[in-house]
Design a protein around this motif. Structure first.
Motif, PDB file in Angstrom:
ATOM      1  N   PHE A  69      19.134   4.276   1.012  1.00 46.86           N
ATOM      2  CA  PHE A  69      17.902   4.171   1.644  1.00 46.86           C
ATOM      3  C   PHE A  69      16.949   3.297   0.907  1.00 46.86           C
ATOM      4  O   PHE A  69      16.270   2.728   1.683  1.00 46.86           O
ATOM      5  CB  PHE A  69      17.362   5.853   1.923  1.00 46.86           C
ATOM      6  N   THR A  70      16.704   3.758  -0.473  1.00 47.31           N
ATOM      7  CA  THR A  70      15.827   3.063  -1.193  1.00 47.31           C
ATOM      8  C   THR A  70      16.066   1.523  -1.331  1.00 47.31           C
ATOM      9  O   THR A  70      15.149   0.716  -0.970  1.00 47.31           O
ATOM     10  CB  THR A  70      15.377   3.671  -2.510  1.00 47.31           C
ATOM     11  N   THR A  71      17.288   1.236  -1.333  1.00 50.62           N
ATOM     12  CA  THR A  71      17.631  -0.035  -1.594  1.00 50.62           C
ATOM     13  C   THR A  71      17.723  -0.983  -0.397  1.00 50.62           C
ATOM     14  O   THR A  71      17.040  -2.142  -0.462  1.00 50.62           O
ATOM     15  CB  THR A  71      19.140  -0.297  -2.038  1.00 50.62           C
ATOM     16  N   LEU A  72      17.981  -0.439   0.821  1.00 45.20           N
ATOM     17  CA  LEU A  72      17.799  -1.105   2.010  1.00 45.20           C
ATOM     18  C   LEU A  72      16.010  -1.124   2.195  1.00 45.20           C
ATOM     19  O   LEU A  72      15.803  -2.323   2.648  1.00 45.20           O
ATOM     20  CB  LEU A  72      18.167  -0.220   3.067  1.00 45.20           C
ATOM     21  N   GLY A  73      15.349  -0.518   2.096  1.00 45.20           N
ATOM     22  CA  GLY A  73      13.822  -0.569   2.247  1.00 45.20           C
ATOM     23  C   GLY A  73      13.145  -1.538   1.308  1.00 45.20           C
ATOM     24  O   GLY A  73      12.520  -2.447   1.582  1.00 45.20           O
ATOM     25  N   LEU A  74      13.635  -1.629  -0.280  1.00 41.45           N
ATOM     26  CA  LEU A  74      13.259  -2.486  -0.901  1.00 41.45           C
ATOM     27  C   LEU A  74      13.607  -4.038  -0.671  1.00 41.45           C
ATOM     28  O   LEU A  74      12.745  -4.879  -0.788  1.00 41.45           O
ATOM     29  CB  LEU A  74      13.734  -2.388  -2.522  1.00 41.45           C
TER      30      LEU A  74
ATOM     31  N   ASN B 287      11.635  -4.964   2.607  1.00 38.39           N
ATOM     32  CA  ASN B 287      10.423  -5.475   2.229  1.00 38.39           C
ATOM     33  C   ASN B 287      10.214  -6.614   1.338  1.00 38.39           C
ATOM     34  O   ASN B 287       9.279  -7.632   1.645  1.00 38.39           O
ATOM     35  CB  ASN B 287       9.480  -4.321   1.627  1.00 38.39           C
ATOM     36  N   LEU B 288      11.069  -6.907   0.480  1.00 34.46           N
ATOM     37  CA  LEU B 288      10.951  -8.200  -0.244  1.00 34.46           C
ATOM     38  C   LEU B 288      11.407  -9.476   0.840  1.00 34.46           C
ATOM     39  O   LEU B 288      10.719 -10.489   0.445  1.00 34.46           O
ATOM     40  CB  LEU B 288      12.130  -8.261  -1.372  1.00 34.46           C
ATOM     41  N   ILE B 289      12.160  -9.517   1.510  1.00 33.01           N
ATOM     42  CA  ILE B 289      12.407 -10.598   2.502  1.00 33.01           C
ATOM     43  C   ILE B 289      11.187 -10.640   3.383  1.00 33.01           C
ATOM     44  O   ILE B 289      10.712 -11.734   3.737  1.00 33.01           O
ATOM     45  CB  ILE B 289      13.738 -10.074   3.299  1.00 33.01           C
ATOM     46  N   ALA B 290      10.555  -9.670   3.764  1.00 30.35           N
ATOM     47  CA  ALA B 290       9.336  -9.675   4.402  1.00 30.35           C
ATOM     48  C   ALA B 290       8.307 -10.335   3.818  1.00 30.35           C
ATOM     49  O   ALA B 290       7.613 -11.264   4.395  1.00 30.35           O
ATOM     50  CB  ALA B 290       9.038  -8.482   5.290  1.00 30.35           C
ATOM     51  N   PHE B 291       8.143  -9.763   2.432  1.00 27.16           N
ATOM     52  CA  PHE B 291       7.048 -10.597   1.772  1.00 27.16           C
ATOM     53  C   PHE B 291       7.309 -12.087   1.638  1.00 27.16           C
ATOM     54  O   PHE B 291       6.391 -13.112   1.665  1.00 27.16           O
ATOM     55  CB  PHE B 291       7.055  -9.866   0.223  1.00 27.16           C
ATOM     56  N   ILE B 292       8.393 -12.370   1.266  1.00 22.29           N
ATOM     57  CA  ILE B 292       8.750 -13.945   0.981  1.00 22.29           C
ATOM     58  C   ILE B 292       8.539 -14.513   2.553  1.00 22.29           C
ATOM     59  O   ILE B 292       7.872 -15.759   2.556  1.00 22.29           O
ATOM     60  CB  ILE B 292      10.059 -13.981   0.774  1.00 22.29           C
TER      61      ILE B 292
ATOM     62  N   LEU C 270       6.450  -1.366  -0.014  1.00 23.00           N
ATOM     63  CA  LEU C 270       7.296  -1.970  -1.140  1.00 23.00           C
ATOM     64  C   LEU C 270       7.036  -0.945  -2.327  1.00 23.00           C
ATOM     65  O   LEU C 270       7.783  -0.438  -2.739  1.00 23.00           O
ATOM     66  CB  LEU C 270       7.143  -3.552  -1.290  1.00 23.00           C
ATOM     67  N   MET C 271       5.858  -0.648  -2.736  1.00 23.20           N
ATOM     68  CA  MET C 271       5.601  -0.082  -3.762  1.00 23.20           C
ATOM     69  C   MET C 271       5.653   1.471  -3.587  1.00 23.20           C
ATOM     70  O   MET C 271       6.171   2.174  -4.626  1.00 23.20           O
ATOM     71  CB  MET C 271       3.870  -0.444  -4.105  1.00 23.20           C
ATOM     72  N   GLY C 272       5.481   1.845  -2.208  1.00 17.38           N
ATOM     73  CA  GLY C 272       5.820   3.358  -2.157  1.00 17.38           C
ATOM     74  C   GLY C 272       7.170   3.521  -2.113  1.00 17.38           C
ATOM     75  O   GLY C 272       7.626   4.723  -2.700  1.00 17.38           O
ATOM     76  N   LEU C 273       8.274   2.902  -1.794  1.00 11.51           N
ATOM     77  CA  LEU C 273       9.537   3.011  -1.779  1.00 11.51           C
ATOM     78  C   LEU C 273       9.990   2.903  -3.362  1.00 11.51           C
ATOM     79  O   LEU C 273      10.798   3.693  -3.787  1.00 11.51           O
ATOM     80  CB  LEU C 273      10.076   2.144  -0.772  1.00 11.51           C
ATOM     81  N   LEU C 274       9.416   2.206  -3.921  1.00  9.80           N
ATOM     82  CA  LEU C 274       9.652   1.807  -5.439  1.00  9.80           C
ATOM     83  C   LEU C 274       9.377   3.167  -5.966  1.00  9.80           C
ATOM     84  O   LEU C 274      10.249   3.916  -6.860  1.00  9.80           O
ATOM     85  CB  LEU C 274       9.070   0.692  -5.878  1.00  9.80           C
ATOM     86  N   VAL C 275       8.129   3.703  -5.989  1.00  5.08           N
ATOM     87  CA  VAL C 275       7.649   4.655  -6.751  1.00  5.08           C
ATOM     88  C   VAL C 275       8.279   6.037  -6.269  1.00  5.08           C
ATOM     89  O   VAL C 275       8.998   6.839  -7.391  1.00  5.08           O
ATOM     90  CB  VAL C 275       6.107   4.925  -6.557  1.00  5.08           C
ATOM     91  N   THR C 276       8.392   6.196  -4.941  1.00  5.27           N
ATOM     92  CA  THR C 276       9.097   7.724  -4.539  1.00  5.27           C
ATOM     93  C   THR C 276      10.603   7.725  -4.650  1.00  5.27           C
ATOM     94  O   THR C 276      11.154   8.486  -5.106  1.00  5.27           O
ATOM     95  CB  THR C 276       8.353   8.088  -3.184  1.00  5.27           C
TER      96      THR C 276
ATOM     97  N   GLN D 187       8.623   2.864   6.386  1.00  7.14           N
ATOM     98  CA  GLN D 187       8.773   1.846   5.529  1.00  7.14           C
ATOM     99  C   GLN D 187       9.711   0.711   5.521  1.00  7.14           C
ATOM    100  O   GLN D 187       9.896  -0.492   5.027  1.00  7.14           O
ATOM    101  CB  GLN D 187       8.645   2.507   4.076  1.00  7.14           C
ATOM    102  N   ILE D 188      10.982   1.369   6.072  1.00  6.51           N
ATOM    103  CA  ILE D 188      12.094   0.432   6.369  1.00  6.51           C
ATOM    104  C   ILE D 188      11.911  -0.415   7.626  1.00  6.51           C
ATOM    105  O   ILE D 188      12.405  -1.522   7.649  1.00  6.51           O
ATOM    106  CB  ILE D 188      13.515   1.218   6.417  1.00  6.51           C
ATOM    107  N   LEU D 189      11.594   0.252   8.598  1.00  7.36           N
ATOM    108  CA  LEU D 189      11.438  -0.419   9.791  1.00  7.36           C
ATOM    109  C   LEU D 189      10.320  -1.675  10.172  1.00  7.36           C
ATOM    110  O   LEU D 189      10.463  -2.519  10.747  1.00  7.36           O
ATOM    111  CB  LEU D 189      11.324   0.469  11.056  1.00  7.36           C
ATOM    112  N   ASP D 190       9.115  -1.197   9.445  1.00  4.18           N
ATOM    113  CA  ASP D 190       8.016  -2.247   9.408  1.00  4.18           C
ATOM    114  C   ASP D 190       8.310  -3.624   9.207  1.00  4.18           C
ATOM    115  O   ASP D 190       8.047  -4.451   9.703  1.00  4.18           O
ATOM    116  CB  ASP D 190       6.908  -1.525   8.553  1.00  4.18           C
ATOM    117  N   PRO D 191       8.875  -3.932   7.936  1.00  2.00           N
ATOM    118  CA  PRO D 191       9.257  -5.190   7.791  1.00  2.00           C
ATOM    119  C   PRO D 191       9.919  -6.219   8.440  1.00  2.00           C
ATOM    120  O   PRO D 191       9.995  -7.242   8.461  1.00  2.00           O
ATOM    121  CB  PRO D 191       9.892  -5.196   6.075  1.00  2.00           C
TER     122      PRO D 191
END
Length: 366
Positions: A36-41, A44-49, A78-84, A293-297
């Motif tokens: 779950f965390t890896t998919l979300g990160l 969001n990284l792809i979306a940020f680029i 991105l930060m929310g998924l990374l921290v939690t 957090q996963i669906l947004d990006p």
């Protein structure tokens, strides 16, 4: 499996009175959390680029403002998924008991603050984006004379500041953060007593208020945009960027509403009714909310004109507004909007808005 008893020597964050806590590291799954965390990160990284590249290429001021808000939203997710995600995965790997390793509640309070902060930020940013689009579509001259990239960044920072202040309230005695089953996370204490009740209701109402504001303003913006696009031919102009931004904003609002409403309503209902927290429902709605957090990006990744043009290469995306690709739909909407809202915007109002756009945004392709 051990159950914790309340006593005078137990720190506040471990002495839940409304939510029975059970240390149960076998209740969750490290593989599920890691996936779950890896998919979300990754999403969001792809979306940020994608956002960075779009910001560098855009020549529209309104589009650049919108991309700044999207950048703040994707950074928050991105930060929310990374921290939690890091905290939860570490718990399942080490099977640490926070009651022994964190007797002062510092780590538990940090986790609780993170849950509240990264939960409220996307909802508040969504409402702020709805306000910006409402002003940009309905009052373009006022927005053009008052908005700048620096002010847009300041608005994102202000949203983070307000959400941060709310998350710090339990440390000042207004509410409290308590450990939650299975012991991998801390969250606000959902209770019907004292400040815990007030903070639970505050968290829920702020989230629901942001969703309501987003829904109302986006509805008005969509109606106005449809009316402008479907007005008389002499008042038509290209609205490709506005349509694209509104589609993305509506999808963001829909995802936030579906993911967060069950949890927000559950918290408010439990606090106001004075009943005990159903831990099964709490875990279910928390996990449901984190899907936001996963669906947004993927809204930013997939619902762009460049992607839609590749999916439908035969359509003339460069010369026609997205909504005017379907004349029959355009005529139908024109009749509906004329009968429901009147034709002022399509005639005098439309001409005035067109003049203000040309006067204030000479570089805009609109």
């Amino acid at each position: 499996m051990r159950t914790m008893n309340n006593n005078s020597h137990t720190p506040l964050c471990y002495s839940n009175t409304s939510t029975p806590f059970k240390y149960a590291p076998d209740l969750g799954n490290v593989l599920y959390s890691a996936t779950f965390t890896t998919l979300g990160l990754a999403s969001n990284l792809i979306a940020f680029i994608v956002l960075v590249k779009s910001f560098q290429r855009t020549q529209s001021r309104s589009r650049s403002f919108f991309l700044i808000f999207l950048g703040g939203l994707v950074t928050t997710d991105l930060m929310g998924l990374l921290v939690t995600g890091t905290v939860v995965i570490s718990f399942y790997i080490t099977r640490v008991d926070w009651r022994q390793s964190d007797p002062t509640c510092h780590f538990c309070n940090f986790m609780g603050m993170s849950m509240v902060f990264y939960g409220l930020c996307p909802l508040m940013l969504g409402a702020t984006m709805a306000v910006e689009r409402f002003i940009g579509i309905n009052r373009p001259f006022a927005r053009s004379t008052s908005m700048s990239k620096g002010r847009t960044v300041s608005m994102v920072l202000m949203v983070w500041f307000v959400a941060g202040c709310i998350s710090l309230l339990p440390l000042a005695g207004f509410g409290s953060y308590h450990i939650q089953t299975p012991g991998s996370w801390c969250f606000l204490n959902i209770s019907s007593e004292g400040t815990d009740w007030a903070f639970s209701v505050l968290f829920s109402l702020v989230g629901l208020f942001c969703i309501t504001v987003s829904f109302l303003l986006n509805t008005v913006s969509v109606v106005t945009l449809i009316k402008v696009c479907c007005g008389p031919d002499r008042a038509q102009r290209r609205r490709d960027h506005e349509v694209e931004m509104m589609v993305q904003l509506i999808l963001i609002m829909a995802i936030a509403t579906i993911c967060w409403c069950p949890l927000l309503v559950f918290i408010a209902q439990t606090a106001l009714s004075g009943g005990h927290v159903n831990i099964v429902y709490l875990l279910r709605w928390i996990r449901f909310a984190t899907w936001n957090q996963i669906l947004d990006p993927w809204v930013y990744i997939l619902f762009r004109r460049a992607v839609l043009k590749r999916a439908h290469p035969r359509l003339d995306w460069s010369r026609s507004s997205i909504i005017t690709l379907y004349p029959s739909f355009r005529d139908r909407v024109r009749r509906m909007t004329r009968s429901s809202l009147g034709s002022n915007l399509g005639s005098n109002g439309g001409e005035e808005m067109e003049k203000s756009n040309v006067a204030t945004s000479p570089a805009s392709p609109l």
